[in-house]
Write an enzyme that holds these catalytic residues in place. Structure first.
Site, mmCIF file in Angstrom:
data_model
loop_
_atom_site.group_PDB
_atom_site.id
_atom_site.type_symbol
_atom_site.label_atom_id
_atom_site.label_comp_id
_atom_site.label_asym_id
_atom_site.label_seq_id
_atom_site.Cartn_x
_atom_site.Cartn_y
_atom_site.Cartn_z
ATOM 1 N N LYS A 198 0.822 -1.214 0.000
ATOM 2 C CA LYS A 198 0.000 0.000 0.000
ATOM 3 C C LYS A 198 0.862 1.273 0.000
ATOM 4 C CE LYS A 198 -4.040 -2.100 2.224
ATOM 5 N NZ LYS A 198 -5.051 -1.933 3.304
ATOM 6 N N TYR B 25 -12.497 -1.282 -3.618
ATOM 7 C CA TYR B 25 -13.016 -1.497 -2.262
ATOM 8 C C TYR B 25 -14.541 -1.341 -2.201
ATOM 9 C CZ TYR B 25 -8.504 -1.807 0.221
ATOM 10 O OH TYR B 25 -7.283 -2.224 0.719
ATOM 11 N N ASN C 151 -1.968 0.268 6.756
ATOM 12 C CA ASN C 151 -1.499 -1.006 7.307
ATOM 13 C C ASN C 151 -0.633 -1.812 6.345
ATOM 14 O OD1 ASN C 151 -3.504 -1.801 5.589
ATOM 15 N ND2 ASN C 151 -4.861 -2.644 7.164
ATOM 16 N N HIS D 245 -2.212 -5.293 1.463
ATOM 17 C CA HIS D 245 -3.528 -5.903 1.228
ATOM 18 C C HIS D 245 -3.327 -7.338 0.773
ATOM 19 C CE1 HIS D 245 -7.577 -6.538 -0.425
ATOM 20 N NE2 HIS D 245 -6.962 -7.155 -1.409
ATOM 21 N N GLU E 264 -10.187 -9.916 -7.692
ATOM 22 C CA GLU E 264 -9.125 -8.917 -7.506
ATOM 23 C C GLU E 264 -7.945 -9.114 -8.465
ATOM 24 O OE1 GLU E 264 -9.790 -7.813 -2.790
ATOM 25 O OE2 GLU E 264 -8.054 -9.025 -3.338
HETATM 26 P P1 DAT Z 1 -8.273 -6.292 5.503
HETATM 27 O O1 DAT Z 1 -7.413 -5.317 4.747
HETATM 28 O O2 DAT Z 1 -7.551 -6.896 6.678
HETATM 29 O O3 DAT Z 1 -8.896 -7.343 4.600
HETATM 30 P P2 DAT Z 1 -10.909 -5.065 5.594
HETATM 31 O O4 DAT Z 1 -11.191 -5.767 4.308
HETATM 32 O O5 DAT Z 1 -11.883 -5.234 6.710
HETATM 33 O O6 DAT Z 1 -9.463 -5.457 6.168
HETATM 34 O O7 DAT Z 1 -10.774 -3.512 5.338
HETATM 35 C C1 DAT Z 1 -10.122 -3.049 4.174
HETATM 36 C C2 DAT Z 1 -9.236 -1.891 4.536
HETATM 37 O O8 DAT Z 1 -10.041 -0.826 5.060
HETATM 38 C C3 DAT Z 1 -8.236 -2.181 5.666
HETATM 39 O O9 DAT Z 1 -7.056 -2.787 5.196
HETATM 40 C C4 DAT Z 1 -7.982 -0.808 6.193
HETATM 41 C C5 DAT Z 1 -9.338 -0.143 6.082
HETATM 42 N N1 DAT Z 1 -10.084 -0.273 7.356
HETATM 43 C C6 DAT Z 1 -10.684 -1.392 7.830
HETATM 44 N N2 DAT Z 1 -11.262 -1.159 9.020
HETATM 45 C C7 DAT Z 1 -11.017 0.150 9.287
HETATM 46 C C8 DAT Z 1 -11.338 1.022 10.382
HETATM 47 N N3 DAT Z 1 -12.051 0.584 11.414
HETATM 48 N N4 DAT Z 1 -10.900 2.298 10.317
HETATM 49 C C9 DAT Z 1 -10.187 2.745 9.254
HETATM 50 N N5 DAT Z 1 -9.858 1.995 8.207
HETATM 51 C C10 DAT Z 1 -10.251 0.707 8.222
HETATM 52 MG MG MG Z 2 -10.295 -7.193 3.131
#
Ligand code: DAT
Ligand code: MG
Length: 139
Positions: free
Chosen positions: A9, A49, A112, A115, A126
């Site tokens: 990222k 997303y 973070n 991905h 994807e």
């Molecule tokens: P992951 O990336 O672990 O699959 P996800 O699909 O639930 O997690 O969410 C996609 C992305 O969205 C994640 O990498 C970072 C962002 N995100 C998720 N939860 C969040 C939150 N509570 N606050 C801010 N950003 C968040």
């Molecule tokens: Mg995810």
């Protein structure tokens, strides 16, 4: 052999962590089938997303993903999808286990570092989001 889609990222690219993350992926047995730097527009990030479009963090997440270049990776390994999720660690780096990529390289729950596709269905959607059939072969 299974394939998964990873993205280094923008926060990790910006901090010069591409090489370190690639080394960790290769050491964990992932074969890089395809790789490229991408500059997502806000609209690209919103499409990628789309499953999160109703979430409160959607606008911030998609702006961040469009804030700078990212590195898209097509990875292959036995059990690639689950293995990558395990190596990445929890979404929030503060909750990610020691030794995981997000624990080591992530800044916060949004920035973070990496991905990874979360299921075979997600990977099947994807992978062609970033890579056409001309860009990789079975290895
Ligand atoms: P992951 O990336 O672990 O699959 P996800 O699909 O639930 O997690 O969410 C996609 C992305 O969205 C994640 O990498 C970072 C962002 N995100 C998720 N939860 C969040 C939150 N509570 N606050 C801010 N950003 C968040
Ligand atoms: Mg995810």
């Amino acid at each position: 052999m299974e394939r998964t889609l990873a993205i280094i990222k923008p926060d990790a690219v910006q901090r010069g962590l591409v090489g370190k993350i690639l080394a960790r992926l290769e050491a964990a047995g992932f074969v890089i089938l395809a790789m490229k730097m991408v500059y997502l527009s806000k609209e690209d990030a919103q499409r990628f997303y789309h499953v999160h479009r109703e979430r409160p963090f959607f606008d911030s997440l998609t702006s961040y993903m469009a804030s700078g270049p990212a590195v898209a990776l097509l990875l292959q390994r036995e059990g690639a999808i689950a293995s990558l999720r395990e190596l990445m660690g929890a979404t929030n780096p503060a909750q990610a286990a020691a030794g995981t990529l997000r624990h080591e390289f992530g800044l916060d729950v949004e920035k973070n570092a990496i991905h990874g596709s979360d299921s075979p269905e997600t990977a099947a959607w994807e992978i062609p989001f970033f890579f056409s059939g001309l860009e990789f072969r079975e290895r």
